[in-house]
Design an enzyme around this catalytic site. Structure first.
Site, PDB file in Angstrom:
ATOM      1  N   ALA A  58       0.763  -1.234  -0.240  1.00  0.00           N
ATOM      2  CA  ALA A  58      -0.305   0.013   0.054  1.00  0.00           C
ATOM      3  C   ALA A  58       1.328   1.548  -0.425  1.00  0.00           C
ATOM      4  CB  ALA A  58      -0.937   0.144   1.252  1.00  0.00           C
ATOM      5  N   TYR A  59       0.188   2.312  -0.897  1.00  0.00           N
ATOM      6  CA  TYR A  59       0.757   3.578  -0.084  1.00  0.00           C
ATOM      7  C   TYR A  59       0.753   4.358   1.464  1.00  0.00           C
ATOM      8  CZ  TYR A  59       2.419   8.851  -1.061  1.00  0.00           C
ATOM      9  OH  TYR A  59       2.652   9.132  -0.985  1.00  0.00           O
ATOM     10  N   THR A  60       1.502   4.653   1.625  1.00  0.00           N
ATOM     11  CA  THR A  60       0.789   4.489   3.486  1.00  0.00           C
ATOM     12  C   THR A  60       1.186   6.324   3.792  1.00  0.00           C
ATOM     13  OG1 THR A  60       3.139   3.307   4.194  1.00  0.00           O
ATOM     14  CG2 THR A  60       0.484   2.372   3.925  1.00  0.00           C
ATOM     15  N   ASP A 100      -8.932   2.832   8.422  1.00  0.00           N
ATOM     16  CA  ASP A 100      -9.739   3.933   9.470  1.00  0.00           C
ATOM     17  C   ASP A 100      -9.762   4.992   8.641  1.00  0.00           C
ATOM     18  OD1 ASP A 100      -7.254   3.730  10.454  1.00  0.00           O
ATOM     19  OD2 ASP A 100      -7.908   5.664  12.334  1.00  0.00           O
ATOM     20  N   TYR A 123      -5.923   9.741   0.977  1.00  0.00           N
ATOM     21  CA  TYR A 123      -5.206   8.648   1.187  1.00  0.00           C
ATOM     22  C   TYR A 123      -6.758   7.914   1.781  1.00  0.00           C
ATOM     23  CZ  TYR A 123      -3.709   5.027   4.335  1.00  0.00           C
ATOM     24  OH  TYR A 123      -3.901   3.565   5.390  1.00  0.00           O
ATOM     25  N   LYS A 127      -7.805   4.567  -0.428  1.00  0.00           N
ATOM     26  CA  LYS A 127      -8.323   3.059   0.212  1.00  0.00           C
ATOM     27  C   LYS A 127     -10.055   2.777   0.171  1.00  0.00           C
ATOM     28  CE  LYS A 127      -5.611   1.064   2.459  1.00  0.00           C
ATOM     29  NZ  LYS A 127      -5.010  -0.196   1.912  1.00  0.00           N
ATOM     30  N   TRP A 148      -3.848   2.738  13.668  1.00  0.00           N
ATOM     31  CA  TRP A 148      -2.294   2.808  14.116  1.00  0.00           C
ATOM     32  C   TRP A 148      -1.562   1.301  14.491  1.00  0.00           C
ATOM     33  CZ3 TRP A 148      -4.068   5.943  18.950  1.00  0.00           C
ATOM     34  CH2 TRP A 148      -5.050   6.478  18.481  1.00  0.00           C
TER      35      TRP A 148
END
Length: 298
Positions: A58-60, A100, A123, A127, A148
């Site tokens: 993923a791109y986080t 979340d 973001y 997602k 988290w």
């Protein structure tokens, strides 16, 4: 054979470790097989007896996503679409990790899987697009929303806080964002449980599940507990460091964060017949493990 995509990341590393400990055969890919190239994915899978695909890629970079929109969209939406399309062709289940951040943070009680999604940043938007893309390409999917996240491999809040506490007289941490820390082990164990049940021929309802540790705290609460447990284990050596609360507005960032992102885990616990761990217990496991990377707190 389980295919772990993004096997070199923080979560992917833990998933591979968990599968290995449970003697489940797996293979892993990272940037060597681009999720943006369907042909490459298809070519890698050719001739292999793949029974499950788990996407940890993923791109986080939440703040960078605000200026790297297309890159974030490619990795968080287009890539998962390619994987889901391939999973459908192979006739295998697909587990994907979401976040979340698909919610706007205005809730005041734990958020269920069917709550309306309303991301407040790039973001979260990408997602959410990834979730939609997967549901359009295959029916046999499990989207696990988490929050988290921290783990033994890679950068994360726990390592960052201990390092800061050891090098500063005080640290400030936001006290107006509520959520739940999640040890990668918790998420990896849920993934293991789904794979195991399916391998045994049990039916596990497809769809979206919320997976974090249990509890409802702020980042400030998390930092205080990191300090307390860190001192106890000798990891926080600067016992005089003050951990102080602050408001989000004191540290403006390019991307907005959800003010409230506590996820309701009733569905996953009921469906899989498990009890998720309390966040304090998971933190303790993280800090006492031989896998804890002391180099990351120096």
């Amino acid at each position: 054979m389980v295919w772990i995509i993004g096997n070199k990341g923080m979560l992917g590393t833990q998933v591979c470790r968990t599968l290995s400990e449970n003697k489940i055969d797996f293979l892993g890919t990272d940037s060597d097989v681009s999720i943006l190239d369907y042909t490459a994915l298809e070519g890698f899978a050719a001739g292999k007896k793949i029974s499950f695909i788990v996407n940890c890629a993923a791109y986080t970079a939440v703040d960078k996503a605000e200026s790297e929109t297309e890159k974030a969209r490619a990795l968080n939406a287009d890539g998962p679409r390619n994987i889901a399309r391939l999973a459908k062709k192979l006739g295998v289940p697909f587990i994907h990790i979401s976040t979340d951040y698909v919610f706007d943070g205005t809730a005041s009680s734990p958020i269920s899987e069917d709550a309306p999604i309303k991301p407040i940043g790039v973001y979260g938007e990408t997602k959410a697009e990834g979730e939609k893309a997967i549901s359009e390409e295959t029916d046999d999917f499990y989207i696990l929303r988490t929050a988290w996240l921290y783990g033994w491999s890679g950068k994360n809040f726990v390592y960052t806080m201990i390092r800061a506490m050891n090098s500063h007289d005080s640290v400030k941490v936001v006290n107006d964002q509520k959520g739940t820390p999640t040890n990668c082990v918790t998420l990896a164990n849920v993934i293991l449980r789904i794979i195991g049940k399916r391998a045994e021929g049990e039916s596990v309802q497809n769809g979206i599940y919320h997976v974090t540790d249990l509890g409802e705290i702020t980042w400030f609460d998390f930092a205080k507990e990191i300090f307390a447990q860190g001192v106890e284990r000798g990891l926080v050596t600067n016992r005089g460091c003050a951990v102080n609360p602050c408001a989000t507005e004191e540290y403006p960032t390019p991307a907005k964060r959800p003010a409230y992102s506590v996820l309701d885990k009733t569905k996953v616990q009921r469906t899989l017949g498990i009890t998720l761990p309390d966040w304090k217990d998971s933190l303790a496991e993280f800090l006492r493990s031989e896998s804890f990377d002391n180099e990351r707190i120096r």
